[in-house]
Scaffold this motif. Sequence first.
Motif, PDB file in Angstrom:
ATOM      1  N   TYR A 122       0.775  -1.451  -0.190  1.00 28.01           N
ATOM      2  CA  TYR A 122      -0.165  -0.004  -0.044  1.00 28.01           C
ATOM      3  C   TYR A 122       0.561   1.372   0.077  1.00 28.01           C
ATOM      4  O   TYR A 122       0.356   2.289   0.271  1.00 28.01           O
ATOM      5  CB  TYR A 122      -0.727  -0.259   1.084  1.00 28.01           C
ATOM      6  CG  TYR A 122      -0.029  -0.258   2.928  1.00 28.01           C
ATOM      7  CD1 TYR A 122       0.168   1.038   3.293  1.00 28.01           C
ATOM      8  CD2 TYR A 122      -0.821  -1.496   3.311  1.00 28.01           C
ATOM      9  CE1 TYR A 122       0.576   0.476   5.032  1.00 28.01           C
ATOM     10  CE2 TYR A 122      -0.019  -1.631   4.655  1.00 28.01           C
ATOM     11  CZ  TYR A 122       0.258  -0.693   4.803  1.00 28.01           C
ATOM     12  OH  TYR A 122       0.641  -1.108   6.353  1.00 28.01           O
TER      13      TYR A 122
ATOM     14  N   PHE B 114      11.142 -13.705   0.292  1.00 34.60           N
ATOM     15  CA  PHE B 114      11.005 -14.113   1.564  1.00 34.60           C
ATOM     16  C   PHE B 114       8.544 -13.732   1.249  1.00 34.60           C
ATOM     17  O   PHE B 114       8.820 -14.273   0.513  1.00 34.60           O
ATOM     18  CB  PHE B 114      10.718 -13.263   2.683  1.00 34.60           C
ATOM     19  CG  PHE B 114      10.583 -11.196   2.210  1.00 34.60           C
ATOM     20  CD1 PHE B 114       8.564 -10.524   2.436  1.00 34.60           C
ATOM     21  CD2 PHE B 114      11.594 -10.932   1.690  1.00 34.60           C
ATOM     22  CE1 PHE B 114       8.039  -9.828   2.230  1.00 34.60           C
ATOM     23  CE2 PHE B 114      10.145  -9.549   1.233  1.00 34.60           C
ATOM     24  CZ  PHE B 114       9.343  -8.429   1.410  1.00 34.60           C
ATOM     25  N   LEU B 115       8.604 -14.726   2.143  1.00 30.83           N
ATOM     26  CA  LEU B 115       8.168 -15.691   2.845  1.00 30.83           C
ATOM     27  C   LEU B 115       6.374 -14.827   2.561  1.00 30.83           C
ATOM     28  O   LEU B 115       6.547 -13.357   2.855  1.00 30.83           O
ATOM     29  CB  LEU B 115       7.155 -16.658   3.336  1.00 30.83           C
ATOM     30  CG  LEU B 115       8.295 -18.117   2.935  1.00 30.83           C
ATOM     31  CD1 LEU B 115       7.449 -18.850   3.799  1.00 30.83           C
ATOM     32  CD2 LEU B 115       7.995 -17.961   1.555  1.00 30.83           C
ATOM     33  N   PRO B 116       4.769 -14.542   2.035  1.00 30.87           N
ATOM     34  CA  PRO B 116       4.342 -13.840   2.515  1.00 30.87           C
ATOM     35  C   PRO B 116       3.840 -13.773   4.258  1.00 30.87           C
ATOM     36  O   PRO B 116       4.163 -14.619   4.662  1.00 30.87           O
ATOM     37  CB  PRO B 116       2.697 -13.886   1.436  1.00 30.87           C
ATOM     38  CG  PRO B 116       3.590 -15.347   1.001  1.00 30.87           C
ATOM     39  CD  PRO B 116       4.311 -15.250   1.381  1.00 30.87           C
ATOM     40  N   GLY B 117       3.010 -12.870   4.493  1.00 36.02           N
ATOM     41  CA  GLY B 117       2.441 -12.397   6.460  1.00 36.02           C
ATOM     42  C   GLY B 117       1.478 -13.049   6.622  1.00 36.02           C
ATOM     43  O   GLY B 117       0.943 -13.423   5.852  1.00 36.02           O
ATOM     44  N   ASN B 118       1.269 -13.180   7.085  1.00 37.55           N
ATOM     45  CA  ASN B 118      -0.098 -13.342   7.897  1.00 37.55           C
ATOM     46  C   ASN B 118      -1.028 -12.440   7.230  1.00 37.55           C
ATOM     47  O   ASN B 118      -1.820 -11.497   7.087  1.00 37.55           O
ATOM     48  CB  ASN B 118      -0.408 -13.444   9.735  1.00 37.55           C
ATOM     49  CG  ASN B 118      -1.443 -13.704   9.730  1.00 37.55           C
ATOM     50  OD1 ASN B 118      -3.137 -13.215   8.965  1.00 37.55           O
ATOM     51  ND2 ASN B 118      -2.404 -14.860  11.137  1.00 37.55           N
TER      52      ASN B 118
ATOM     53  N   SER C 254      -4.145 -11.030   8.750  1.00 38.39           N
ATOM     54  CA  SER C 254      -3.680  -9.549  10.033  1.00 38.39           C
ATOM     55  C   SER C 254      -2.893  -8.272   8.790  1.00 38.39           C
ATOM     56  O   SER C 254      -3.718  -7.396   9.131  1.00 38.39           O
ATOM     57  CB  SER C 254      -2.952  -9.782  10.516  1.00 38.39           C
ATOM     58  OG  SER C 254      -1.144  -9.951  10.183  1.00 38.39           O
ATOM     59  N   LEU C 255      -2.408  -8.975   7.736  1.00 37.72           N
ATOM     60  CA  LEU C 255      -2.348  -8.339   6.259  1.00 37.72           C
ATOM     61  C   LEU C 255      -3.552  -7.187   6.041  1.00 37.72           C
ATOM     62  O   LEU C 255      -3.917  -5.968   5.816  1.00 37.72           O
ATOM     63  CB  LEU C 255      -1.108  -8.419   5.130  1.00 37.72           C
ATOM     64  CG  LEU C 255      -0.001  -8.914   5.511  1.00 37.72           C
ATOM     65  CD1 LEU C 255       0.607  -9.836   4.098  1.00 37.72           C
ATOM     66  CD2 LEU C 255       0.443  -7.611   6.210  1.00 37.72           C
TER      67      LEU C 255
ATOM     68  N   ARG D 263      -6.139  -6.811   6.964  1.00 39.22           N
ATOM     69  CA  ARG D 263      -6.727  -6.023   8.828  1.00 39.22           C
ATOM     70  C   ARG D 263      -6.368  -4.565   7.919  1.00 39.22           C
ATOM     71  O   ARG D 263      -6.890  -3.319   7.839  1.00 39.22           O
ATOM     72  CB  ARG D 263      -7.094  -5.946   9.729  1.00 39.22           C
ATOM     73  CG  ARG D 263      -7.504  -5.883  10.725  1.00 39.22           C
ATOM     74  CD  ARG D 263      -7.486  -6.477  12.446  1.00 39.22           C
ATOM     75  NE  ARG D 263      -8.202  -7.594  11.845  1.00 39.22           N
ATOM     76  CZ  ARG D 263      -6.684  -9.040  13.046  1.00 39.22           C
ATOM     77  NH1 ARG D 263      -5.533  -8.389  13.306  1.00 39.22           N
ATOM     78  NH2 ARG D 263      -7.161 -10.051  12.287  1.00 39.22           N
ATOM     79  N   GLU D 264      -4.801  -4.553   8.287  1.00 36.83           N
ATOM     80  CA  GLU D 264      -4.161  -2.799   7.806  1.00 36.83           C
ATOM     81  C   GLU D 264      -4.342  -2.729   6.505  1.00 36.83           C
ATOM     82  O   GLU D 264      -4.094  -1.330   7.203  1.00 36.83           O
ATOM     83  CB  GLU D 264      -2.813  -4.018   8.055  1.00 36.83           C
ATOM     84  CG  GLU D 264      -0.776  -3.096   8.130  1.00 36.83           C
ATOM     85  CD  GLU D 264      -0.091  -3.251   8.573  1.00 36.83           C
ATOM     86  OE1 GLU D 264       0.073  -4.382   9.291  1.00 36.83           O
ATOM     87  OE2 GLU D 264       0.875  -2.791   7.809  1.00 36.83           O
TER      88      GLU D 264
ATOM     89  N   ARG E 285      -7.251  -0.847   6.575  1.00 37.39           N
ATOM     90  CA  ARG E 285      -6.849   0.744   7.040  1.00 37.39           C
ATOM     91  C   ARG E 285      -5.852   1.674   6.554  1.00 37.39           C
ATOM     92  O   ARG E 285      -6.717   2.954   6.649  1.00 37.39           O
ATOM     93  CB  ARG E 285      -6.214   0.367   8.505  1.00 37.39           C
ATOM     94  CG  ARG E 285      -6.583   1.206  10.081  1.00 37.39           C
ATOM     95  CD  ARG E 285      -5.674   1.300  10.596  1.00 37.39           C
ATOM     96  NE  ARG E 285      -4.277   1.165  10.877  1.00 37.39           N
ATOM     97  CZ  ARG E 285      -3.387   0.016  11.436  1.00 37.39           C
ATOM     98  NH1 ARG E 285      -4.284  -1.291  11.670  1.00 37.39           N
ATOM     99  NH2 ARG E 285      -2.322   0.067  10.699  1.00 37.39           N
TER     100      ARG E 285
END
Lengths: 110, 344
Positions: free
Chosen positions: B162, B210-214, B217-218, B220-221, B224
């Motif tokens: 983003y 690297f691997l993607p995050g959760n 939770s991503l 949600r962020e 926002r």
Amino acid sequence: MDTYYHPKDLAHFPDIGRDAPELWSKFMAWYTAVFAEGALSEREKALIALAVAHTVQCPYCIDAYSTACLEKGADLEQMTEALHVAAAIRGGSSLVHGVQMRTHVHKLSM
Amino acid sequence: MPETSPTLLKRSHPLASADSQRQVLDQIVTPSFAEAVAGAGYRPLKARSIEVLQINLGKRCNQTCRHCHVDAGPDRPEVMSEEVLEACLNFLAARDIPTVDITGGAPELHPGFRVLVERARALGRQVIDRCNLTITRLPNYAYLPEFLARHHVEVVASLPAYGIKQTDLQRGGGVFSESILALQHFNELGYGVEGTGLVLNLVTNPVGAFLPGNQVSLEREWKRELKRRHGIVFNKLYTITNMPISRFLEFLETSQNLESYMERLIQAFNPQAVAGLMCRSTLSVGWDGKLYDCDFNQMLDMALPQHMLDIQLGELEERVIQTGAHCFGCTAGAGSSCGGVTTG
Ligand code: SF4
Ligand code: SF4
């Protein structure tokens, strides 16, 4: 070149549990719980860990939590700011001990 | 408009050929994916049904993102012929496949894109357009958002971050600001807005090795931050693992991350991600009518024996899926597919 730190050693971290499996599993359970999403997000926790890794100067933790921060959606800007927070606390905590130095000097001085 | 660079093919890079990509992957010592999957109870890995017909209309694209597993770009000539397109529609009409997933390149550059959408919708199928967003900002394609809304096409749009820096780094200078304008326009039409039924999902790939995050939770962020920064709303965020194929493979090689990335994928193997692998419910069609288990196998030239032009009904369900070391990309962590994580 021989050195105390080998990047590949990080993968052998679980070896530490070999001769103390119970303590290791307690540590792992606690460690996992600490980093799970809670009142702080996983990303915020990874940024804190990255900052702390710099203050304890652990190269393994710096590698691991640089990756973790990226994976949890942080970018280099946020990671650099976290590092500055750690550095500012380090610098500030050294400086604030200057008060002790000054008190001591005043006590001894005429 | 986005800055583009030459594709692997244009640069005559060895990795432009699927053969050499497979060779590079074969040189890295990895456990066998088939064995890993067998350990999770799938021996062999088989398809369970065809719920998605993924149609790759070709390799032409107005962008040249650095992670592109297709090696797509403005200099790629491959496009699906009318004959193959027609065969896809006939296949669809004869089968009970609920979803048509249109991809590329930028699939909207194909002259038959509109007809494909209209006819698939007329057959009552859910249609997904894998849209790179900036395409809608080109003068000849400004009609797209309204067209897609009129036909209730689900838009799955890629945006790696983003923030401007990472997005432009992966997808080319200028992509971020154009993508934001495109998303705002989709929102104005009701896309991503609750109650309209117009679905706008975003896809994020890590900008690097690297691997993607959760995903939860991503999402949600992202919701926002995109709302706060640009007033943008959307439905779901899908996290997708970068596959060690084509231009991302080139990046892994040149940055000397290939071995450690493969290690990371293998170390993160999650048996629970196997059940939801997209190849188990997808049939992928290449621009030339060849059939594949997925878009990744398509880029590695791992074709099925059947062809869209002489397909026999009933012989593709429960087929044995062809796998390789790249497949570890789909089972790492929470699992990865064109629809995001495959677990939970
Ligand atoms: S990733 Fe998508 S938008 Fe980017 S070059 Fe490839 S096909 Fe085009
Ligand atoms: S790469 Fe394709 S075939 Fe391999 S696991 Fe992923 S979806 Fe299945």
